[in-house]
Design an enzyme around this catalytic site. Structure first.
Site, short mmCIF file in Angstrom:
data_model
loop_
_atom_site.label_atom_id
_atom_site.label_comp_id
_atom_site.label_asym_id
_atom_site.label_seq_id
_atom_site.Cartn_x
_atom_site.Cartn_y
_atom_site.Cartn_z
N PHE A 228 -41.03 99.92 -3.77
CA PHE A 228 -40.62 100.36 -5.10
C PHE A 228 -40.05 99.19 -5.91
O PHE A 228 -39.33 99.41 -6.88
CB PHE A 228 -39.51 101.42 -4.98
CG PHE A 228 -39.93 102.69 -4.31
CD1 PHE A 228 -41.20 103.23 -4.48
CD2 PHE A 228 -39.05 103.38 -3.49
CE1 PHE A 228 -41.58 104.41 -3.87
CE2 PHE A 228 -39.41 104.58 -2.87
CZ PHE A 228 -40.68 105.09 -3.06
N SER A 229 -40.36 97.94 -5.53
CA SER A 229 -39.51 96.86 -6.02
C SER A 229 -40.19 95.53 -6.34
O SER A 229 -39.50 94.59 -6.71
CB SER A 229 -38.42 96.59 -4.98
OG SER A 229 -38.97 96.49 -3.68
N CYS A 230 -41.50 95.41 -6.22
CA CYS A 230 -42.15 94.13 -6.51
C CYS A 230 -42.03 93.82 -8.00
O CYS A 230 -42.52 94.60 -8.82
CB CYS A 230 -43.61 94.17 -6.09
SG CYS A 230 -44.51 92.65 -6.44
N ASN A 294 -35.57 93.16 -2.50
CA ASN A 294 -36.78 92.46 -2.89
C ASN A 294 -36.39 91.31 -3.82
O ASN A 294 -35.21 91.10 -4.09
CB ASN A 294 -37.77 93.42 -3.58
CG ASN A 294 -39.22 92.97 -3.39
OD1 ASN A 294 -39.52 91.78 -3.36
ND2 ASN A 294 -40.12 93.92 -3.28
N CYS A 437 -9.60 61.50 5.23
CA CYS A 437 -9.86 61.23 3.81
C CYS A 437 -10.52 59.85 3.65
O CYS A 437 -10.03 58.85 4.17
CB CYS A 437 -8.57 61.29 3.02
SG CYS A 437 -8.76 60.92 1.26
N CYS A 440 -12.65 59.17 -1.78
CA CYS A 440 -13.69 59.26 -2.80
C CYS A 440 -13.18 59.83 -4.13
O CYS A 440 -13.76 59.60 -5.19
CB CYS A 440 -14.86 60.11 -2.31
SG CYS A 440 -14.47 61.86 -2.07
#
Length: 500
Positions: A228-230, A294, A437, A440
């Site tokens: 029900f979802s394409c 989907n 650390c 950076c």
């Protein structure tokens, strides 16, 4: 050793995952080099250790594997000796956890299925997947018509060095005839009777849904999945437009049930705000389970020279379906919504959407899914990923003391609560690990430009926290590339620390 996890993730992520990889062909120790790296890449260190089972594996070796590494043709070879040296031996558990699970009354040897797509669209493909360990397939959606397809039909979303964090397709249902598809299903069930075949179908009216369901049962399917979802079907009354209409969902579910005695799944669309509304309509009409999600309607990659989005088909494109790792949080949200709905809590769900590793699969199961379906990852890496999905899940269950994979189903649901119930009266400060650390300054930049200006840099390029300004958002922790920031103390807001 401090940065071992980061180094493994970074270096294994550079591997091309070649077919019949040449890196192991001249290994003097005959290690399955490519398979070991793949296991590390897919978060299965126990599987890597099982394949290696050695300490100091590359000691004294001139590393001919690196000379054969095809990544070296692009930039530099993978540091294979470093990766192998990071593999830790494991002690096999005396008892293996049980990965089998019942889904809609059907026994599955494990929860891992191919989802309805090109990866499960003919006999040879599915047979190869079954041989490698997949428990079942949701066969590519079958209709009473053969669609006209576009070329090309795929596009990918990139980020930095990752060529595919998201994936778009404009593919439709099976491009084989009904007779060919029925033949594939019959042959698969005959030769692999213990594997589970979910026949995905799509009709254009009630009569077609009923007819297709009957044909699938006769061909040997174990479960029927109603697509029900394409999101990219061409034609009225097809695809995701059906999934947004509870009345159509109910009518087509009931029509499907009239054609079969097999369990019926309703495959739901995410192109909706409240998936639970059509899902409840499907269950009221007789659906035995749900499948979600989907693909998501999307427009991807506008070419700023031609102004055409991808995939470009003869100078034009169309809205298509978005999948891949980037959709996982969206998929998990919809699974959560379904399983939190009181009337759907006991309805079995087959989950999909961005699953690449065993960890992804476990997250879906923890939110209530009994089975898992995969497509985009297979399209990138092949059916072989099932080895590390099974291996990683098995190791996880061992480590956590779970005897059955079903033990983790739904365990995360109580921990997801309404937003208004979240603890908002305390602050969890970040904790800085100075020895890790690297200076950076990424945490400082993010805090200043995207946070609350709660960090300063000292003369050693280490961050210094101003607790009076810190709100505990922990953006700094998320952006730190060295793993040098972790969660620290949580205190009540009325006791908030002031800068001394």
């Amino acid at each position: 050793m401090a940065y071992e996890v980061i180094k493994i993730k970074s270096e294994a992520g550079r591997c091309l995952l070649c077919e019949n990889a040449p890196c192991g062909s001249h290994c003097p120790n005959e290690y399955a080099v490519a398979d070991i790296i793949r296991s590390l890449r897919f978060e299965n260190p126990a599987g890597a250790a099982e394949k290696l089972n050695k300490t100091n594996p590359c000691e004294g070796c001139s590393a001919p594997c690196m000379d054969d590494c095809l990544r070296g043709k692009i930039d530099r070879s993978i540091d294979i000796p470093m990766l192998l040296s990071c593999v830790e031996e494991t002690v096999p558990a005396s008892e293996q956890p049980d990965l089998s699970i019942d889904f809609c009354g059907v026994r599955c040897e494990n929860p891992f299925f191919l989802s309805s797509s090109v990866v499960g669209s003919n006999y040879e493909m599915v047979a190869k997947a079954f041989d490698l360990g997949w428990a079942g397939v949701a066969f590519k959606t079958i209709g009473l018509f053969v669609p006209e397809e576009a070329s090309p039909r795929f596009a990918a979303l990139e980020k930095e060095e990752n060529p595919m964090i998201g994936f778009k397709n404009i593919e439709q249902i099976s491009d084989h005839t009904l007779e060919e598809n029925l033949g594939y299903l019959k042959q698969l069930k005959k030769e692999y009777p213990s594997k589970v075949i979910i026949a995905s179908i799509m009709g254009q009216n009630e009569e077609e849904w009923t007819k297709l369901a009957a044909l699938m049962e006769k061909a040997g399917a174990d479960i029927i999945e109603c697509n029900f979802s394409c999101p990219q079907m061409v034609g009225e009354g097809l695809g995701s437009d059906v999934g947004t209409d509870p009345e159509l969902v109910a009518a087509y579910t009931a029509a499907t049930k009239r054609g079969t005695k097999l369990p019926v799944l309703a495959k739901m669309t995410p192109n909706i705000t409240h998936m639970e509304i059509p899902a409840k309509a499907a269950v009221r009409a007789g659906a035995d389970g749900l499948a979600a999600i989907n693909t998501i309607k999307s427009v991807m990659n506008i070419n700023l020279e031609s102004f055409v989005s991808g995939p470009e088909v003869d100078g034009k494109s169309a809205v298509g379906g978005y999948s891949g790792k980037a959709v996982k949080p969206i998929a998990l949200r919809f699974i959560h919504d379904l399983k939190k709905e009181e009337s759907l809590q006991d309805v079995p769900v087959s989950g999909m959407g961005g699953i690449e590793t065993w960890r992804d699969a476990a997250e879906f199961m923890a939110l209530g899914c009994e089975t898992i379906q995969v497509t985009t990852s297979v399209m990138q890496y092949g059916y072989r990923i099932i080895e590390d999905i099974i291996g990683g899940m098995t190791d996880y269950l061992k480590r956590t003391g779970a005897g059955f994979v079903k033990d983790i189903v739904g365990k995360a649901l109580p921990e997801v609560i309404p937003a208004e119930e979240i603890n908002r009266h305390s602050i969890e400060y970040p904790k800085f690990i100075r020895r890790l650390c690297v200076g950076c300054g990424r945490c400082y930049i993010s805090c200043y430009d995207g946070g609350h200006q709660a960090l300063e840099m000292d003369e050693n390029r280490h961050p210094v926290l101003d607790p009076a300004k810190c709100v505990g958002c922990q953006l700094c922790r998320l952006v730190c590339p060295a793993g040098a920031i972790t969660a620290g103390s949580r205190i009540e807001k009325d006791r908030k620390i002031q800068k001394s």
